[in-house]
Design a protein around this motif. Structure first.
Motif, mmCIF file in Angstrom:
data_model
loop_
_atom_site.group_PDB
_atom_site.id
_atom_site.type_symbol
_atom_site.label_atom_id
_atom_site.label_comp_id
_atom_site.label_asym_id
_atom_site.label_seq_id
_atom_site.Cartn_x
_atom_site.Cartn_y
_atom_site.Cartn_z
ATOM 1 N N VAL A 116 1.573 1.233 8.669
ATOM 2 C CA VAL A 116 2.479 2.152 9.355
ATOM 3 C C VAL A 116 1.762 3.499 9.494
ATOM 4 O O VAL A 116 1.240 4.041 8.535
ATOM 5 N N GLU A 117 1.685 3.973 10.720
ATOM 6 C CA GLU A 117 0.994 5.234 10.967
ATOM 7 C C GLU A 117 1.483 5.824 12.279
ATOM 8 O O GLU A 117 1.621 5.099 13.267
ATOM 9 N N ASP A 118 1.755 7.115 12.282
ATOM 10 C CA ASP A 118 2.189 7.822 13.489
ATOM 11 C C ASP A 118 3.343 7.114 14.193
ATOM 12 O O ASP A 118 3.364 6.996 15.431
ATOM 13 N N LEU A 127 0.876 -1.176 0.000
ATOM 14 C CA LEU A 127 0.000 0.000 0.000
ATOM 15 C C LEU A 127 0.907 1.218 0.000
ATOM 16 O O LEU A 127 1.456 1.596 1.024
ATOM 17 N N GLY A 128 1.091 1.769 -1.172
ATOM 18 C CA GLY A 128 1.984 2.912 -1.311
ATOM 19 C C GLY A 128 1.249 4.231 -1.184
ATOM 20 O O GLY A 128 0.059 4.245 -0.859
ATOM 21 N N PRO A 129 1.940 5.349 -1.469
ATOM 22 C CA PRO A 129 1.305 6.666 -1.326
ATOM 23 C C PRO A 129 0.075 6.840 -2.222
ATOM 24 O O PRO A 129 -0.875 7.508 -1.851
ATOM 25 N N GLY A 130 0.077 6.189 -3.391
ATOM 26 C CA GLY A 130 -1.044 6.376 -4.319
ATOM 27 C C GLY A 130 -2.097 5.303 -4.234
ATOM 28 O O GLY A 130 -3.170 5.433 -4.826
ATOM 29 N N GLY A 131 -1.822 4.238 -3.533
ATOM 30 C CA GLY A 131 -2.772 3.132 -3.443
ATOM 31 C C GLY A 131 -2.061 1.798 -3.451
ATOM 32 O O GLY A 131 -0.874 1.713 -3.116
ATOM 33 N N LEU A 132 -2.784 0.766 -3.882
ATOM 34 C CA LEU A 132 -2.271 -0.599 -3.777
ATOM 35 C C LEU A 132 -1.475 -1.013 -5.014
ATOM 36 O O LEU A 132 -1.952 -0.917 -6.146
ATOM 37 N N TYR A 133 -0.249 -1.481 -4.765
ATOM 38 C CA TYR A 133 0.526 -2.136 -5.816
ATOM 39 C C TYR A 133 0.471 -3.626 -5.504
ATOM 40 O O TYR A 133 0.944 -4.066 -4.458
ATOM 41 N N CYS A 135 7.222 1.474 1.476
ATOM 42 C CA CYS A 135 5.946 1.930 0.895
ATOM 43 C C CYS A 135 6.182 3.098 -0.065
ATOM 44 O O CYS A 135 5.549 3.179 -1.126
ATOM 45 N N ALA A 136 7.076 3.991 0.312
ATOM 46 C CA ALA A 136 7.333 5.183 -0.517
ATOM 47 C C ALA A 136 7.845 4.795 -1.904
ATOM 48 O O ALA A 136 7.609 5.511 -2.878
ATOM 49 N N ARG A 137 8.524 3.650 -1.978
ATOM 50 C CA ARG A 137 9.073 3.221 -3.278
ATOM 51 C C ARG A 137 7.978 2.723 -4.224
ATOM 52 O O ARG A 137 8.145 2.717 -5.425
ATOM 53 N N TYR A 138 6.867 2.254 -3.670
ATOM 54 C CA TYR A 138 5.789 1.714 -4.513
ATOM 55 C C TYR A 138 4.707 2.779 -4.695
ATOM 56 O O TYR A 138 3.651 2.723 -4.077
ATOM 57 N N ASP A 139 5.020 3.753 -5.531
ATOM 58 C CA ASP A 139 4.097 4.872 -5.706
ATOM 59 C C ASP A 139 3.287 4.775 -7.000
ATOM 60 O O ASP A 139 2.679 5.739 -7.437
ATOM 61 N N GLU A 163 -6.724 1.836 3.640
ATOM 62 C CA GLU A 163 -6.555 3.163 3.035
ATOM 63 C C GLU A 163 -5.172 3.734 3.335
ATOM 64 O O GLU A 163 -4.754 4.703 2.722
ATOM 65 N N GLY A 164 -4.495 3.159 4.314
ATOM 66 C CA GLY A 164 -3.192 3.707 4.718
ATOM 67 C C GLY A 164 -2.047 3.135 3.903
ATOM 68 O O GLY A 164 -2.234 2.699 2.766
ATOM 69 N N GLN A 165 -0.870 3.149 4.504
ATOM 70 C CA GLN A 165 0.305 2.589 3.827
ATOM 71 C C GLN A 165 0.784 1.358 4.585
ATOM 72 O O GLN A 165 0.678 1.301 5.816
ATOM 73 N N GLY A 166 1.305 0.404 3.851
ATOM 74 C CA GLY A 166 1.778 -0.804 4.509
ATOM 75 C C GLY A 166 1.955 -1.955 3.536
ATOM 76 O O GLY A 166 2.128 -1.743 2.338
ATOM 77 N N ILE A 167 1.902 -3.162 4.069
ATOM 78 C CA ILE A 167 2.045 -4.377 3.247
ATOM 79 C C ILE A 167 0.752 -5.176 3.363
ATOM 80 O O ILE A 167 0.235 -5.375 4.465
ATOM 81 N N TYR A 168 0.257 -5.635 2.218
ATOM 82 C CA TYR A 168 -0.962 -6.450 2.214
ATOM 83 C C TYR A 168 -0.605 -7.858 1.744
ATOM 84 O O TYR A 168 0.179 -8.027 0.806
ATOM 85 N N CYS A 169 -1.147 -8.862 2.400
ATOM 86 C CA CYS A 169 -1.010 -10.208 1.844
ATOM 87 C C CYS A 169 -2.211 -11.050 2.241
ATOM 88 O O CYS A 169 -2.909 -10.750 3.215
#
Lengths: 432, 253
Positions: free
Chosen positions: A155-157, A68-74, A188-192, A115-121
């Motif tokens: 990842v948040e706060d 889950l990158g800045p723009g959405g799900l990769y 996450c920032a790399r997967y934009d 809706e946030g950033q992170g890893i989905y599996c």
């Protein structure tokens, strides 16, 4: 004095002649012959690299993996999924190993985290949480009630939290972890460049669970040519394969069945090799392949350890047969007699292979020893990429309600072709 | 007297034999090098015919064999390095391969796969070069530039092995804290590497490469260990990519 000098010179010249002869001999052997010699001595693997690395692949491969990158799900597709797994596993492992408290949450709280950033599996079946912890971290966790069907590490706060959906109980959970938020944020920032979204984020996908990912554009997966290892051919059964099953080729009795299968019998152990690459191993428990499982293990320990060690054994068999199979635990059960049955699926190019009889391998463990193995050894050669049926078109073929859509490989005509498979009520059926 | 004559004859014979063997070895080595150079040039030509321009002369200077290594995580080494920087410190293990060390000077967190985070509270500047050097083997070297610390292995830059300042005043990044578990020697020829390089460049949309240099790439392994894969680092403008010298495959970096 002169004679002494001559003697010294003679010795020196003899030694240098020997050294030069050796050098010429080495130079005369070309690289390929060296490689063959090294392979014969077991010093190199197929690629020619020195063998120093134990199998580093995960015991369990997720069915889907994304960031889950800045723009959405990769959402990773094809071989990119294998690369992404290698990249994310240290973080997932760290998170699973440092889970401090698991609490139930509402569905909406789980969806908010998508809706946030992170890893989905996600997985093709609800994986008991303690097994997931052991298989990905090597540490057996305390959680024994929950299972994970889909999870998101967010990842948040400055905090990293693990939210997951338990498909067996149809409940949602959240756990705090001590995973590194900086490392996860950087990943996450790399997967934009998003290429997918979740069903809850768009209309028209009510047939899918809200947390199911949907690809936006074209999705490509590699296809494979399949070659079964024909064990009935001369020299196909190497000493290494027999050694992997602890069968002594000099002591075992060998005979052929009417179908041409080769059977080795040693004591109360039988090992059968077939033309289609099938291998069947059976043994009495005291003569089986010991997995170094101590006595008095609990059921959860048995399930965790037996699966991981059986897989290591099967990977050794594959390695001995000079083939590479990425096996992932598909099922691990213990019956009332304490007999553990572990089934494995084969993963290739970011998806699982649908075997003719369901699984790529099934192992039975009794009293700490493997007493039964049924597996099929296949060699895969990657061919061209194949475009999957676009999800928009696939949606019209979906039933009113299903548990998810997965990419799987179907076999036919000596080829593995990727296709979309619909999961409904725990079973799956192909769409193409 | 007879034995002395025999010795003289033997010496002469051995001299001739050695000369012949030496000349043969030299010719063979030279021929092999010439053949290898020709193969490299042919590979470059083949890649060029596919629309990718490569720096031919630079490719000929790259090593024919490269060695990578796998480092087993060494918690004791991490602890010693932490104590070297923080002095006497407390230790916390939250699980998942995370080790936290803290003192009045700051906090260091070691994570699996060589990831490290340093939070520094002391007014005295930390000697990070000494800290990072203490953790790596003799084959490695630490280079600092503008507050960014990079690892070099056997004289090659290790991509991904970087510790740099983070937003809140500390440092973070991936490093090698461990002992060499084993080495991996490249068996892919330079010509094969050039073809792999050309394919990767073509797939990534480059029509020319400005520079190619030998390097290694740090990868975190699922076990928590770290691998340094020998690779060729191709540069085109301000961008670049890595091709593994072990497999010829494009490396994620």
């Amino acid at each position: 004095m002169r004679e002494k000098l001559k003697s010294f010179l003679l010795v020196l010249l003899s030694l240098s002649a020997a050294a030069l002869f050796g050098l010429n001999l080495l130079l005369a052997l070309d690289n390929s012959r060296f490689a063959r010699v090294r392979r014969t001595l077991g010093l190199t693997d197929e690629r020619g690299a020195s063998v120093v690395i134990a199998d580093e692949s995960a015991v369990l491969t997720p069915a889907r993996l994304g960031v889950l990158g800045p723009g959405g799900l990769y959402l990773a597709a094809g071989t990119a999924a294998d690369e992404l797994l290698g990249e994310t596993l240290p973080i997932l492992s760290e998170a699973l190993g440092s889970v401090s408290r698991i609490e139930a949450i509402r569905q909406q709280q789980f969806l908010d985290r998508l809706e946030g950033q992170g890893i989905y599996c996600s997985f093709t079946y609800p994986v008991p949480f303690f097994l997931l912890q052991y298989w990905w971290t090597g540490e057996l966790g305390l959680a024994d009630q929950q299972a994970a069907s889909a999870m998101v590490l967010t990842v948040e706060d400055g905090r990293v939290e693990l939210a997951f959906y338990d498909g067996a109980q149809e409940r949602f959970y959240l756990a705090e972890t001590a995973a590194g938020y900086q490392r996860l944020s950087a990943l996450c920032a790399r997967y934009d460049s998003p290429n997918a979204f979740f069903a809850c984020q768009s209309d028209g996908w009510q047939m899918l669970p809200l947390w199911e990912p949907v690809w936006i554009g074209e999705v490509w997966y590699p296809s494979y040519a399949v070659t079964a290892l024909d064990f009935t051919q001369e020299g196909a059964i190497s000493k290494e394969i027999l050694s992997a099953f602890s069968v002594n080729p000099y002591l075992a009795k060998v005979y052929k069945t009417t179908e041409g299968d080769v059977v080795y019998v040693e004591g109360r152990t039988a090992l059968q090799f077939s033309r289609d690459g099938s291998v069947a191993y059976t043994s009495q428990d005291e003569q089986g392949l010991h997995l170094d499982l101590r006595e008095g293990l609990s059921e959860r320990e048995l399930r965790a350890y037996a699966a991981a060690r059986s897989r290591a054994l099967l990977q050794d068999v594959c390695s001995a047969a000079s083939t590479r199979m990425s096996l992932s635990v598909a099922r691990s059960t213990v019956d009332e007699r304490g007999v553990v049955t572990v089934a494995f699926e084969q993963a290739a190019g970011g998806a699982f292979v649908t075997g003719e009889d369901g699984y790529a391998a099934v192992v039975t463990v009794e009293n700490g020893a493997v007493t039964g193995i049924r597996m099929r050894l296949l060699a895969l050669t990657q061919l061209q990429d194949v475009k999957l049926l676009p999800y928009r078109l696939a949606s019209s073929l979906l039933p009113e309600k299903c548990d998810g859509v997965f990419v799987r490989y179907g076999s036919g005509d000596g080829r593995l072709t990727p296709g979309l498979y619909v999961m409904k009520g725990g079973a799956s059926r192909g769409m193409e | 007297m007879e034995w002395s004559k025999a010795k003289t004859i033997l010496i002469c014979l051995l001299l001739i034999v050695n000369l012949l063997l030496g000349a043969n070895a030299l010719i063979t080595i030279r021929e092999r090098d010439t053949r290898e150079t020709e193969t490299v040039r042919s590979a470059v030509e083949l890649v060029r015919s596919r629309g990718v321009e490569l720096p031919e002369e630079k490719l000929l200077t790259l090593p024919q064999t490269m060695t990578g290594a796998v480092f087993t995580r060494d918690v004791e080494q991490e602890r010693a390095a932490a104590e070297g920087l923080l002095g006497p410190c407390g230790e916390v293990q939250p699980g998942g391969g995370i080790y936290e060390y803290g003192s009045e000077k700051g906090q260091i967190v070691f994570r699996s796969g060589g990831y490290v985070e340093i939070d520094w509270t002391s007014a005295e500047a930390p000697d990070l070069t000494a800290f990072l050097t203490s953790a790596v083997s003799e084959r490695a070297e630490v280079r600092e530039e503008g507050g960014v610390y990079r690892l070099w292995l056997d004289g090659l830059p290790a991509a991904g092995a970087v510790v740099e300042p983070k937003g809140d005043g500390g440092w973070s990044g991936s490093w090698v804290f461990g002992a060499v578990r084993g080495t991996e020697a490249s068996q892919v020829s330079r010509a094969s590497m050039i073809l792999a390089l050309g394919t990767a460049a073509s797939d990534l949309g480059y029509d020319s490469l400005d520079d190619v240099e030998a390097a290694c790439v740090l990868t975190a392994l699922p076990s928590g260990d770290v691998r340094l894969t020998p690779a060729w680092h191709a540069v085109s403008g301000s961008e670049g990519f890595y091709v593994s010298a072990l497999s010829g495959e494009l490396l994620a970096q």
